[in-house]
Design a protein around this motif. Sequence first.
Motif, PDB file in Angstrom:
ATOM      1  N   UNK A 119      55.081  29.163  14.258  1.00 26.13           N
ATOM      2  CA  UNK A 119      53.854  29.698  14.824  1.00 26.13           C
ATOM      3  C   UNK A 119      53.517  28.960  16.116  1.00 26.13           C
ATOM      4  N   UNK A 120      54.117  29.390  17.210  1.00 23.79           N
ATOM      5  CA  UNK A 120      53.851  28.799  18.519  1.00 23.79           C
ATOM      6  C   UNK A 120      53.710  29.911  19.533  1.00 23.79           C
ATOM      7  N   UNK A 121      53.089  29.576  20.665  1.00 24.37           N
ATOM      8  CA  UNK A 121      52.865  30.590  21.686  1.00 24.37           C
ATOM      9  C   UNK A 121      54.182  31.087  22.269  1.00 24.37           C
ATOM     10  N   UNK A 122      55.160  30.185  22.407  1.00 23.13           N
ATOM     11  CA  UNK A 122      56.467  30.585  22.930  1.00 23.13           C
ATOM     12  C   UNK A 122      57.135  31.599  22.007  1.00 23.13           C
ATOM     13  N   UNK A 123      57.066  31.331  20.700  1.00 21.86           N
ATOM     14  CA  UNK A 123      57.696  32.246  19.754  1.00 21.86           C
ATOM     15  C   UNK A 123      56.974  33.596  19.713  1.00 21.86           C
ATOM     16  N   UNK A 124      55.665  33.587  19.892  1.00 24.83           N
ATOM     17  CA  UNK A 124      54.930  34.849  19.973  1.00 24.83           C
ATOM     18  C   UNK A 124      55.379  35.656  21.180  1.00 24.83           C
ATOM     19  N   UNK A 125      55.556  34.972  22.294  1.00 20.37           N
ATOM     20  CA  UNK A 125      56.012  35.645  23.504  1.00 20.37           C
ATOM     21  C   UNK A 125      57.420  36.197  23.325  1.00 20.37           C
ATOM     22  N   UNK A 126      58.314  35.400  22.759  1.00 22.03           N
ATOM     23  CA  UNK A 126      59.697  35.850  22.571  1.00 22.03           C
ATOM     24  C   UNK A 126      59.778  37.018  21.602  1.00 22.03           C
ATOM     25  N   UNK A 127      58.916  37.036  20.604  1.00 21.68           N
ATOM     26  CA  UNK A 127      58.906  38.152  19.651  1.00 21.68           C
ATOM     27  C   UNK A 127      58.494  39.446  20.353  1.00 21.68           C
ATOM     28  N   UNK A 128      57.465  39.366  21.182  1.00 19.30           N
ATOM     29  CA  UNK A 128      57.053  40.556  21.920  1.00 19.30           C
ATOM     30  C   UNK A 128      58.115  40.973  22.928  1.00 19.30           C
ATOM     31  N   UNK A 129      58.727  39.991  23.563  1.00 21.04           N
ATOM     32  CA  UNK A 129      59.787  40.289  24.521  1.00 21.04           C
ATOM     33  C   UNK A 129      60.931  41.052  23.861  1.00 21.04           C
ATOM     34  N   UNK A 130      61.364  40.575  22.712  1.00 23.07           N
ATOM     35  CA  UNK A 130      62.503  41.196  22.035  1.00 23.07           C
ATOM     36  C   UNK A 130      62.144  42.546  21.416  1.00 23.07           C
ATOM     37  N   UNK A 131      60.886  42.713  21.011  1.00 25.03           N
ATOM     38  CA  UNK A 131      60.486  44.016  20.480  1.00 25.03           C
ATOM     39  C   UNK A 131      60.492  45.071  21.584  1.00 25.03           C
ATOM     40  N   UNK A 132      60.265  44.657  22.821  1.00 22.97           N
ATOM     41  CA  UNK A 132      60.295  45.573  23.959  1.00 22.97           C
ATOM     42  C   UNK A 132      61.700  46.104  24.237  1.00 22.97           C
TER      43      UNK A 132
END
Length: 492
Positions: A419-432
Amino acid sequence: MSAECPDPGPEEPQSQALRPGGHYGTLVSGQCPPPSTPARWSLPRWRAYVAAAVLCYINLLNYMNWFIIAVFIGCLLLSAPVFGYLGDRHSRKATLSFGILLWSGAGLSSSFISPKYSWLFFLSRGVVGTGTASYSTIAPTVLGDLFVKDQRTRVLAIFYIFIPVGSGLGYVLGSAVAELTGNWRWALRIMPCLEAVALILLILLVPDPPQGAAEKQGEKAVGTLRSSWCEDVRYLGRNWSFVWSTLGVTSMAFVTGALGFWAPKFLFEARVIHGWQVPDFQEPGSSQDSLIFGTLTVVTGIIGVILGAEAARRYKKVNPRAEPLICASSLLATAPCLYLALVLAPTTLLASYVFLTLGELLLSCNWAVVADILLSVVVPRCRGTAEALQITVGHILGDAGSPYLTGLISSALRARRLDSYLQRFLSLQQSFLCCAFVIVLGGGCFLLTALHLERDQAQAQAQAQQPDTGTLDSKDMESKGLLSGISTSTED
């Protein structure tokens, strides 16, 4: 006193002569024309352009009203087929007038609803969506009966330019009025004044051309057979150019919906990763990111529509399959631009913006072109139904579900990570990344459209010249010997 001409009868010979100016008129002898002679319908070119200008103005108001406060898309999906049916069988001018009255009246009334009756406010905005569905469904078919070929391509480009312009002005009007008056509801009270002017202009300046008027070169068929709605849907389901182009449009709507919903948040989190923005775990995103992305969407939308329409107009002179090939090329080029915009965001945000802008530009090249494809491959008598089905399928399988699906994939990826901001960003990036895959599928759909385009255009042209044949598919046309003849004439 001269006697009245008799009512038209079936299967009588036509012996109409040309007046000095090239227009069909009465017989040279001055007698009444034979009963089966088609009634003349023509319109001066300047009147057609004035009508197109009025329709473009109303389209601007349509999307301004839409984006002041988002309309529930479900109402549009339910009402679009109804208005498509009505537009194919009744006066399109009357249907458009009713739609304007409906959405302007609902918009005005919603501005006076108390906040404690929020359900009634949302219901009224849904009625606005119902009214706008009438315009989005029917207006392009009217333009299709006023213009043909290069003129139609240019006019459709101008018409669709007002979608991004209207969307941007809707945001601007809502925020500006709220700042000036302290009450955003005044934006909903200003729009009906502009829409009243639009209604008057529609009634006075926009004609109600007969279906297929452009293809029939000014002749209005009398006594034509009217196919049922189920027969129209069956015909459209076997019109492969329509089917594949509709799936291509759906892929475009899928990506547009996902980008419109998640791109501002993605840009905000990218700036956080670069240390340019303070993290906000409660409500990520900012008005600045929305403004940047909205500006990109409006500018690329205007430029892209013009470039796509002009490229199609020029390329059609050397390749009759130019339109779907341009759509396929632009989508296949959009995919790597979108992919690079996503993967470069953590390392160089400037490059991400550049490729995102290019992707949006390429995506916008197709909106007017796909409308031109539909008008050229579908017979005039069921174009309203075709527009409605394309809108419905595009929204249901496209932008109605893509934001949810993108968020669902992002949440599933994030659940397996720290649960980190970087992982949140990477999750959204990869879902795109699913958007890049979908846009490639859309390019493939337009390549398949190119395989069937000439045949379906010939079929539509043949039926436009055979008003009493009902709605036929290609097998029916072959059995009647119509398709081969028209194909030969188009090749010549």
